[in-house]
Enzyme design. Structure first.
Site, mmCIF file in Angstrom:
data_model
loop_
_atom_site.group_PDB
_atom_site.id
_atom_site.type_symbol
_atom_site.label_atom_id
_atom_site.label_comp_id
_atom_site.label_asym_id
_atom_site.label_seq_id
_atom_site.Cartn_x
_atom_site.Cartn_y
_atom_site.Cartn_z
ATOM 1 N N HIS A 158 0.826 -1.208 0.000
ATOM 2 C CA HIS A 158 0.000 0.000 0.000
ATOM 3 C C HIS A 158 0.865 1.265 0.000
ATOM 4 O O HIS A 158 1.765 1.397 0.817
ATOM 5 C CB HIS A 158 -0.925 0.014 1.220
ATOM 6 C CG HIS A 158 -2.078 -0.931 1.095
ATOM 7 N ND1 HIS A 158 -1.916 -2.301 1.137
ATOM 8 C CD2 HIS A 158 -3.383 -0.719 0.865
ATOM 9 C CE1 HIS A 158 -3.082 -2.887 0.957
ATOM 10 N NE2 HIS A 158 -3.989 -1.956 0.782
ATOM 11 N N PRO A 159 0.577 2.201 -0.898
ATOM 12 C CA PRO A 159 1.319 3.457 -0.899
ATOM 13 C C PRO A 159 0.924 4.288 0.322
ATOM 14 O O PRO A 159 -0.222 4.208 0.781
ATOM 15 C CB PRO A 159 0.854 4.140 -2.194
ATOM 16 C CG PRO A 159 -0.524 3.633 -2.405
ATOM 17 C CD PRO A 159 -0.520 2.208 -1.910
ATOM 18 N N SER A 207 -6.227 4.060 -5.977
ATOM 19 C CA SER A 207 -5.626 4.747 -4.839
ATOM 20 C C SER A 207 -5.695 6.255 -5.034
ATOM 21 O O SER A 207 -5.998 7.006 -4.101
ATOM 22 C CB SER A 207 -4.174 4.291 -4.689
ATOM 23 O OG SER A 207 -3.566 4.996 -3.659
ATOM 24 N N ARG A 242 -7.958 7.936 -6.641
ATOM 25 C CA ARG A 242 -9.346 8.357 -6.377
ATOM 26 C C ARG A 242 -9.619 8.392 -4.885
ATOM 27 O O ARG A 242 -10.213 9.326 -4.352
ATOM 28 C CB ARG A 242 -10.328 7.385 -7.043
ATOM 29 C CG ARG A 242 -10.743 7.747 -8.453
ATOM 30 C CD ARG A 242 -12.022 7.031 -8.869
ATOM 31 N NE ARG A 242 -11.941 5.583 -8.725
ATOM 32 C CZ ARG A 242 -11.417 4.757 -9.647
ATOM 33 N NH1 ARG A 242 -10.901 5.261 -10.747
ATOM 34 N NH2 ARG A 242 -11.374 3.449 -9.458
ATOM 35 N N GLN A 284 -7.468 8.611 -2.349
ATOM 36 C CA GLN A 284 -6.720 9.623 -1.612
ATOM 37 C C GLN A 284 -7.217 11.029 -1.918
ATOM 38 O O GLN A 284 -7.345 11.868 -1.029
ATOM 39 C CB GLN A 284 -5.216 9.486 -1.906
ATOM 40 C CG GLN A 284 -4.640 8.160 -1.444
ATOM 41 C CD GLN A 284 -3.163 8.236 -1.065
ATOM 42 O OE1 GLN A 284 -2.667 9.285 -0.642
ATOM 43 N NE2 GLN A 284 -2.472 7.122 -1.178
ATOM 44 N N PHE A 325 1.209 2.573 7.441
ATOM 45 C CA PHE A 325 -0.121 2.822 8.008
ATOM 46 C C PHE A 325 -1.148 2.672 6.888
ATOM 47 O O PHE A 325 -1.006 3.298 5.824
ATOM 48 C CB PHE A 325 -0.168 4.246 8.578
ATOM 49 C CG PHE A 325 -1.534 4.671 9.058
ATOM 50 C CD1 PHE A 325 -2.316 5.540 8.294
ATOM 51 C CD2 PHE A 325 -2.019 4.204 10.265
ATOM 52 C CE1 PHE A 325 -3.574 5.935 8.740
ATOM 53 C CE2 PHE A 325 -3.285 4.601 10.714
ATOM 54 C CZ PHE A 325 -4.056 5.461 9.942
ATOM 55 N N VAL A 326 -2.154 1.817 7.118
ATOM 56 C CA VAL A 326 -3.199 1.597 6.108
ATOM 57 C C VAL A 326 -4.557 1.909 6.705
ATOM 58 O O VAL A 326 -4.889 1.477 7.809
ATOM 59 C CB VAL A 326 -3.174 0.147 5.578
ATOM 60 C CG1 VAL A 326 -4.326 -0.092 4.597
ATOM 61 C CG2 VAL A 326 -1.831 -0.161 4.906
ATOM 62 N N LEU A 327 -5.296 2.705 5.948
ATOM 63 C CA LEU A 327 -6.640 3.113 6.390
ATOM 64 C C LEU A 327 -7.489 3.299 5.145
ATOM 65 O O LEU A 327 -6.989 3.727 4.108
ATOM 66 C CB LEU A 327 -6.498 4.432 7.171
ATOM 67 C CG LEU A 327 -7.728 5.265 7.479
ATOM 68 C CD1 LEU A 327 -7.599 5.890 8.864
ATOM 69 C CD2 LEU A 327 -7.870 6.350 6.451
HETATM 70 N N1 2AL Z 1 -1.718 3.523 3.111
HETATM 71 C C1 2AL Z 1 -3.015 3.549 2.740
HETATM 72 O O1 2AL Z 1 -3.924 3.430 3.553
HETATM 73 N N2 2AL Z 1 -3.263 3.690 1.399
HETATM 74 C C2 2AL Z 1 -4.542 3.754 0.919
HETATM 75 N N3 2AL Z 1 -5.709 3.715 1.561
HETATM 76 C C3 2AL Z 1 -6.725 3.824 0.642
HETATM 77 O O2 2AL Z 1 -7.915 3.851 0.875
HETATM 78 N N4 2AL Z 1 -6.196 3.921 -0.596
HETATM 79 C C4 2AL Z 1 -4.837 3.900 -0.481
HETATM 80 O O3 2AL Z 1 -3.962 3.999 -1.359
#
Ligand code: 2AL
Length: 173
Positions: free
Chosen positions: A67-68, A84, A86, A88, A119-121
């Site tokens: 994930h970026p 991604s 869209r 972000q 960190f992913v959200l």
């Molecule tokens: N690190 C992230 O959480 N990346 C992202 N979350 C999203 O909803 N799209 C992403 O690219």
């Protein structure tokens, strides 16, 4: 798109359509294809989830590493996937001020230094004020708990992307 159409797809078409349901992890769609036929659209979604849940921790962390960063270098460079980008921009992350962007970069760096994955959200369910707040909060969670939380966000992103691809309301998945 209905479940009959999904079940009729050959491998190439299925991966073309669903290959980025989980960010930059087409292998997951490739594996899910072999589980067809799916009883309904929820069953399709559950197979994506089940694949993620069945992975060893190293594989689950690998998904997170695909994930970026939110508002990170790839956003600045314009190298995000369409989905991604869209997500972000939908969360207002493309119009941050310099100080907001710097704070997110610092928090992302601290998070990655602590956990070894980004960190992913689910950005579509968040906004420019909530992202740094959530990042700062989750930064202090125990590692095992944070891995579970992050994978939960991967599933939320996958559900929203699946709903888009299927042309249905996410509430139906
Ligand atoms: N690190 C992230 O959480 N990346 C992202 N979350 C999203 O909803 N799209 C992403 O690219």
């Amino acid at each position: 798109m209905d479940i009959e159409k999904v079940n009729s797809m050959d491998f190439g078409e299925f991966v073309d359509v669903f290959g980025n349901v989980v960010e930059r992890c087409p292998l997951i769609a490739a594996a899910v294809w072999s589980q067809r036929p799916f009883s309904d659209l929820q069953d399709l979604k559950q197979h994506f989830y089940a694949f993620i849940d069945a992975l060893p921790q190293s594989g689950q962390e690998g998904i997170l590493r695909c994930h970026p960063d939110l508002a990170g270098r790839e956003l600045q460079l314009g190298t995000l996937t369409a989905e991604s980008q869209r997500e972000q921009s939908g969360a207002g992350l493309t119009s941050l001020g310099a100080d907001e962007r710097l704070r997110l970069a610092e928090l992302n760096a601290q998070y990655r230094a602590r956990f070894g994955f980004p960190f992913v959200l689910a950005a579509r369910l968040s906004d420019r004020a909530a992202v740094p707040r959530e990042l700062a909060r989750r930064l202090h969670c125990p590692r095992a708990q944070e891995l579970r939380t992050a994978l939960g966000e991967v599933k939320k992103i996958a559900r929203l992307r699946l709903a888009d691809l299927l042309g249905i309301d996410p509430a139906r998945l």
